[in-house]
Design a protein around this motif. Structure first.
Motif: not given
Length: 193
Positions: A116-121
């Motif tokens: 998902a390209n969710d760098t925060e997660v």
């Protein structure tokens, strides 16, 4: 009489051929599909306040991997991702015993975050102990997922966190082999930043 016998034989052959597939499908759909109280709260109420209260009071049900079809981390991420209480709830779940490396049908949560390209997660999960090189059932890592989807931000975060770019999946490919773009290849080769 021959017609009836022929139908019976045909039915028997079809049953023998498809019974294992039918049984397998039933088992896959029913195995672990029981919702925990936490899953029900997330699905039906969608309220982070209810979820936080359940966790604090020990009423969330099992936080062990395999408790329900998805584990609590996998189930929480898509259900509360846009909530301001998202990270505190994930912290609370992990503090209460949820496994940051839990494994569901797609693998550990870090693979989903990379996809998902969710760098925060990604940062959060790694900070809380996620194994950056944990593989799914196909031998794919989060780095491979970021590579094959062309998500440079996720890929950079994973490389900076020590992801091993030389791991091979079950089909023998590495993250470099799965690279979707030239930029991803350059990042993996160290020729781009």
């Amino acid at each position: 009489m021959n017609r009836i016998f022929s139908i019976i034989v045909s039915f028997g052959i079809l049953t023998m051929c498809f019974l294992p597939w039918t049984l397998a499908a039933h088992l896959m759909l029913s195995f672990g599909s029981e919702e925990t109280p936490l899953m029900k709260a997330l699905q039906h109420y969608g309220s982070e306040v209810v979820v936080q209260k359940m966790i604090a009071e020990g009423k969330a049900g099992s936080l062990e991997p395999g408790a329900g079809y998805d584990g609590p981390i996998h189930y929480t991420i898509p259900n509360l991702r846009n909530s301001t209480k998202f990270m505190p709830i994930l912290n609370q779940l992990i503090d209460a015993g949820a496994d940051v490396n839990e494994f569901d049908r797609s693998g550990p949560p870090l693979l989903d975050a990379a996809f998902a390209n969710d760098t925060e997660v990604i940062k959060f999960l790694i900070k809380r102990g996620a194994d950056v090189d944990r593989q799914n059932c196909y031998g794919e890592t989060a780095l491979m997922k970021a590579s094959q989807t062309g998500h440079a931000e996720a890929l950079i975060e994973l490389l900076n966190s020590g992801a091993n770019k030389n791991i091979r999946s079950r089909d023998g490919t590495t993250a470099l082999d799965k690279a979707k773009t030239e930029r991803i290849k350059g990042l993996l080769n160290g020729t781009q930043h």
